[in-house]
Design a protein around this motif. Structure first.
Motif, short mmCIF file in Angstrom:
data_model
loop_
_atom_site.label_atom_id
_atom_site.label_comp_id
_atom_site.label_asym_id
_atom_site.label_seq_id
_atom_site.Cartn_x
_atom_site.Cartn_y
_atom_site.Cartn_z
N GLU A 361 39.42 33.83 12.15
CA GLU A 361 39.76 33.91 10.72
C GLU A 361 40.67 32.75 10.30
O GLU A 361 40.52 32.19 9.22
CB GLU A 361 40.44 35.24 10.42
N ASP A 362 41.58 32.37 11.18
CA ASP A 362 42.47 31.25 10.89
C ASP A 362 41.67 29.95 10.73
O ASP A 362 41.93 29.16 9.82
CB ASP A 362 43.50 31.12 12.01
N GLU A 364 38.48 29.73 9.93
CA GLU A 364 37.64 29.84 8.73
C GLU A 364 38.42 29.54 7.45
O GLU A 364 37.88 29.01 6.49
CB GLU A 364 37.03 31.25 8.64
N SER A 365 39.71 29.88 7.46
CA SER A 365 40.54 29.62 6.28
C SER A 365 40.83 28.14 6.10
O SER A 365 41.13 27.70 4.99
CB SER A 365 41.86 30.40 6.38
N ALA A 366 40.71 27.36 7.19
CA ALA A 366 40.95 25.90 7.12
C ALA A 366 40.15 25.24 8.23
O ALA A 366 40.70 24.85 9.27
CB ALA A 366 42.43 25.59 7.27
N PRO A 367 38.83 25.09 8.06
CA PRO A 367 37.99 24.50 9.10
C PRO A 367 38.46 23.09 9.47
O PRO A 367 38.76 22.28 8.60
CB PRO A 367 36.59 24.46 8.46
N ARG A 368 38.55 22.82 10.77
CA ARG A 368 39.12 21.56 11.22
C ARG A 368 38.60 21.21 12.62
O ARG A 368 38.18 22.09 13.37
CB ARG A 368 40.65 21.64 11.25
N LEU A 369 38.68 19.93 12.93
CA LEU A 369 38.33 19.45 14.25
C LEU A 369 39.48 19.75 15.22
O LEU A 369 40.63 19.90 14.80
CB LEU A 369 38.05 17.95 14.21
N PHE A 370 39.17 19.84 16.51
CA PHE A 370 40.20 20.16 17.49
C PHE A 370 41.05 18.94 17.77
O PHE A 370 40.54 17.90 18.18
CB PHE A 370 39.56 20.67 18.78
N PRO A 371 42.36 19.02 17.56
CA PRO A 371 43.24 17.85 17.75
C PRO A 371 43.60 17.65 19.22
O PRO A 371 44.68 18.01 19.67
CB PRO A 371 44.47 18.22 16.92
N LEU A 372 42.69 17.06 19.96
CA LEU A 372 42.90 16.83 21.38
C LEU A 372 43.80 15.61 21.59
O LEU A 372 43.59 14.57 20.97
CB LEU A 372 41.55 16.59 22.06
N GLY A 373 44.81 15.77 22.44
CA GLY A 373 45.70 14.65 22.71
C GLY A 373 47.14 15.09 22.93
O GLY A 373 47.45 16.29 22.88
N ASN A 374 47.99 14.13 23.17
CA ASN A 374 49.42 14.37 23.41
C ASN A 374 50.19 13.58 22.35
O ASN A 374 50.61 12.46 22.57
CB ASN A 374 49.80 13.93 24.82
N PHE A 375 50.35 14.21 21.19
CA PHE A 375 50.83 13.48 20.01
C PHE A 375 52.34 13.26 20.02
O PHE A 375 52.83 12.33 19.38
CB PHE A 375 50.41 14.23 18.74
N ASP A 376 53.07 14.10 20.74
CA ASP A 376 54.53 14.00 20.71
C ASP A 376 55.12 13.56 22.05
O ASP A 376 56.33 13.52 22.21
CB ASP A 376 55.14 15.34 20.29
N GLY A 377 54.26 13.23 23.01
CA GLY A 377 54.75 12.80 24.31
C GLY A 377 55.33 13.91 25.16
O GLY A 377 55.89 13.67 26.22
N ALA A 378 55.19 15.18 24.69
CA ALA A 378 55.81 16.30 25.40
C ALA A 378 54.81 17.43 25.65
O ALA A 378 55.20 18.56 25.93
CB ALA A 378 56.99 16.83 24.59
N SER A 379 53.52 17.12 25.54
CA SER A 379 52.49 18.15 25.64
C SER A 379 51.65 17.99 26.90
O SER A 379 51.50 16.89 27.43
CB SER A 379 51.58 18.11 24.41
#
Length: 454
Positions: A361-362, A364-379
């Motif tokens: 449901e989440d 569907e409310s905002a369809p989006r691509l999967f953000p794969l990566g380490n954007f903050d250097g801490a993931s």
């Protein structure tokens, strides 16, 4: 270390299903669509040479692949976006690529060096290098590459990530091996039904020209396989559970359990959660983050058995969701292993049918691509699974010597879990890190005490 020119392609063709598909079209689901910006999955197996010629092997594999595609017609299709914006797999029997290559200067032992980084040559054992899944609109959805070594052969498979998750990928790969070995009837038929919770009327709006991968892919990286024996993981699990340890028999059952068994032991931190927590702690420590910095450990989970009613275990497609667990570096490092392991454990146990549905449901409310990566250097992102039957691939002359992957979807903090070759609950972690972080991890005594180095 072998250069990128160490593999020579000797032939390339398209293999078609040996029977026409009875399925016309399969709509991409809520779990498939986010993967359109991810690379094709690239996994393969290394064998000693078969007791017959390479030409015989190649001809056999082509015939087996043609039969396998009849059982898995989605892989022989192409994507099509309709006028309403829905993306479908058109099962049009357009076929998949089959590539034959040679690297006769490489040996099996030579590409499996002890205590060293994974050699670059494995990146050349796969087709569709760094190809994103959206490209399935005009490229095949799968490719098989057979690379001949001096004393072995590597069979690599690249499959569009919007068509398969790891469960479906290995179902297809296992079936290909089964057919090549001579099976007249396959063990497990895929389920192509689309009447699941993941089937949705939501539309993902894709940028003009198609999506791009969500991480740079250009940063320097090191990649290494860390091996953990059953005994080492038992010690980790005991530590995470404050000294409580199951019997060896129960441990083996729990690693390969189904959801019903897991539900009975949901108060206990699992072996894999214990291992993941140790890696999270150690990588966070060697990254030298500010203590107030939030760190994230993301795990992909199979939702087939979590839903009520359960999905078919052989459902073909993506049926995964990502579970992020967040803690500050200070909290993670100031507490013992159990603290971080318990965070992971609670999140995994809580991911029940209702949670899966809320995730749908989440999206569907905002369809989006999967953000794969380490954007903050801490993931960190954990993919694949030690439960996948990666070594259950006998093409007719014995079991694999190793499982390896290509360049796909790799960035600082990407981890993939494989079963160990000896089975019995052993685990291999394919760890991809920035060079300075990997160097620190190799010196981290808390982590390395569990690693088998010979």
């Amino acid at each position: 270390m072998p250069s990128s020119s160490s593999v020579t392609v000797t032939s390339k063709c398209t293999v078609y299903p040996n029977q026409k598909s009875t399925i016309k079209s399969l709509k991409l689901s809520v779990s498939d669509l986010p993967m359109l910006s991810c690379h094709y999955i690239q996994k393969g197996v290394l064998f000693n040479s078969p007791p017959y010629s390479t030409n015989d092997l190649v001809n056999s594999l082509k015939q087996s692949l043609s039969v396998a595609l009849t059982h898995f017609p989605a892989l022989a299709g192409r994507f099509e976006t309709d006028s309403d914006g829905y993306v479908h797999i058109v099962c049009n029997d357009a076929g998949v690529y089959f590539i034959q290559a040679k690297a006769k200067h490489l040996t099996v032992n030579g590409v499996l060096p002890l205590n060293c980084d994974v050699p670059h040559c494995f990146k050349e054992f796969f087709t569709f290098d760094q190809t994103i899944s959206y490209s399935g609109h005009d490229k095949p959805l799968a490719a098989v590459q057979v690379t001949e070594l001096a004393d072995g052969v590597f069979i690599g498979c690249s499959v569009n990530h919007s068509v398969t998750d790891g469960t479906s990928f290995w179902h297809f790969f296992n079936t290909l091996a089964e057919i090549n070995k001579g099976a007249m009837k396959i063990t497990k038929s895929p389920d192509f039904s689309r009447d699941t919770i993941f089937n949705s009327s939501a539309v993902l709006r894709v940028p003009v020209g198609g999506p791009t991968v969500t991480f740079s892919g250009n940063e320097p990286l090191r990649e290494k396989i860390f091996h953990f024996t059953r005994e080492s993981i038992l010690k980790l699990k005991s530590r995470a559970n404050n000294g409580f340890s199951q019997s060896a028999g129960l441990y083996g059952k729990s690693l390969n359990d189904n959801w019903n068994f897991a539900a009975k032991t949901r108060t206990e931190i699992s072996s894999f959660q214990s291992l993941s927590a140790q890696l999270w702690r150690s990588v966070t420590r060697v990254r030298n983050l500010e203590l107030s910095k939030p760190t994230t450990f993301r795990m992909a989970v199979n939702c087939r058995h979590r839903l009520e009613p359960k999905m078919d275990s052989h459902y073909f497609g993506n049926a995964i969701q990502s579970i992020p667990t967040i803690a500050t570096a200070g909290d993670l490092l100031s507490h013992d292993l159990r603290w971080g392991a318990n965070l992971l454990h609670k999140n995994v146990v809580a991911h029940d049918s209702d949670t899966v549905r809320r995730g749908v449901e989440d999206w569907e409310s905002a369809p989006r691509l999967f953000p794969l990566g380490n954007f903050d250097g801490a993931s960190m992102t954990m993919g694949s699974s030690p439960r996948f039957p990666m070594y259950n691939n006998d093409f007719g002359w014995g079991l694999p010597q190793a499982v390896r992957s290509g360049r796909a979807n790799k960035f600082d903090g990407k981890i993939s879990a494989f079963p160990g070759r000896e089975g019995n609950g052993s685990v291999d972690l394919e760890v991809v890190l920035a060079p300075e972080t990997m160097a620190g991890l190799e010196l981290d005594e808390e982590f390395m005490q569990y690693v088998t180095t010979v």
